[in-house]
Design an enzyme around this catalytic site. Structure first.
Site, mmCIF file in Angstrom:
data_model
loop_
_atom_site.group_PDB
_atom_site.id
_atom_site.type_symbol
_atom_site.label_atom_id
_atom_site.label_comp_id
_atom_site.label_asym_id
_atom_site.label_seq_id
_atom_site.Cartn_x
_atom_site.Cartn_y
_atom_site.Cartn_z
ATOM 1 N N SER A 72 36.650 46.173 38.120
ATOM 2 C CA SER A 72 36.805 44.742 38.356
ATOM 3 C C SER A 72 36.206 44.416 39.714
ATOM 4 O O SER A 72 36.435 45.136 40.691
ATOM 5 C CB SER A 72 38.278 44.337 38.325
ATOM 6 N N GLU A 73 35.447 43.334 39.781
ATOM 7 C CA GLU A 73 34.661 43.048 40.984
ATOM 8 C C GLU A 73 35.507 42.757 42.217
ATOM 9 O O GLU A 73 35.009 42.766 43.339
ATOM 10 C CB GLU A 73 33.704 41.884 40.718
ATOM 11 N N ASN A 74 36.810 42.481 42.026
ATOM 12 C CA ASN A 74 37.670 42.261 43.195
ATOM 13 C C ASN A 74 38.093 43.570 43.851
ATOM 14 O O ASN A 74 38.790 43.555 44.865
ATOM 15 C CB ASN A 74 38.902 41.431 42.823
ATOM 16 N N GLY A 75 37.657 44.719 43.299
ATOM 17 C CA GLY A 75 37.872 45.985 43.972
ATOM 18 C C GLY A 75 38.815 46.946 43.284
ATOM 19 O O GLY A 75 39.679 47.543 43.937
ATOM 20 N N SER A 124 32.716 47.319 46.041
ATOM 21 C CA SER A 124 32.633 46.885 44.653
ATOM 22 C C SER A 124 31.227 46.428 44.294
ATOM 23 O O SER A 124 30.663 46.823 43.272
ATOM 24 C CB SER A 124 33.633 45.750 44.401
#
Length: 217
Positions: A45-48, A87
């Site tokens: 997930s791109e939020n880490g 990320s």
């Protein structure tokens, strides 16, 4: 026709053993619920987050563990958390094997519009622009038509583009479609949906070759 869970279940069949997969906001987040138990997949997930699992059961949510859409998630054994710089280094460095995104429109040459409707409030493009520019394999999960019944699979997108010529495959509530150099190619149809139904709901050029099988979930 398929519902949102049905779309996610069909896309889960595209996920292979050992894949690193980014799940976008909306229908794509449901894909993690349907991946086969006998394969190992790392959801990013791109939020880490690396190592997302299915959504938590009611009462077991942890408000500190969320995906890019701010939904509570579970994590698998060995999962890791990191900052946005790390990320997006994964994403821009092409370390993601498959990206699954939602979309408002897709054109017959693989353009995608999924971030803005002119005149409506929007927080920004987010990470979608990085994902579509970096990923080799992009699958779009969306409804075949909008709420007004108009096609979302178009000759050319009318909304601001997120990426150009990047979409490889589309799974809708009506069909599985590949994007080819000659237009949309119908691969499978949803249960109870005819080829004629799909043609009527597709504005872009639709290639139909031979008998089209009904998809199996």
């Amino acid at each position: 026709m398929l519902d949102k869970n049905g779309i996610a279940q069909r896309i889960a069949k595209e996920v292979k053993d050992g894949y690193y997969v980014n799940l976008g906001i909306g229908i794509p987040t449901l894909v993690a619920n349907f991946v086969r138990d006998d394969i190992e997949v790392e959801f990013q997930s791109e939020n880490g987050v690396l190592g997302m699992g299915p959504f938590p059961f009611e009462g077991e949510e942890d408000a500190d563990i969320i995906n890019a859409g701010k939904q509570t998630i579970t994590t698998l054994l060995g999962a890791s958390f990191f900052d946005s710089a790390m990320s997006f280094s994964m994403i821009r460095g092409q370390h993601v094997d498959l990206t699954i995104l939602g979309a408002m429109e897709v054109s017959e040459n693989g353009d995608i519009a999924n971030w803005k409707i002119p005149g409506k409030m929007v927080k920004g493009m987010g990470g979608a622009m990085d994902l579509v520019a970096s990923a080799e394999n992009i699958i779009v999960a969306m409804m075949h038509t909008n709420r007004a019944g108009k096609s979302k699979l178009l000759k050319s997108c009318s909304l601001p583009l997120t990426g150009v010529g990047c979409v490889k495959k589309i799974v809708t509530n009506m069909a599985v479609i590949e994007v080819t150099e000659n237009g949309f190619k119908l691969i499978e149809r949803a249960p109870g949906v005819s080829v004629e139904d799909i043609k009527a709901a597709t504005e872009g050029h639709l290639i139909v070759e031979g008998e089209i099988p009904e998809m199996k979930l």
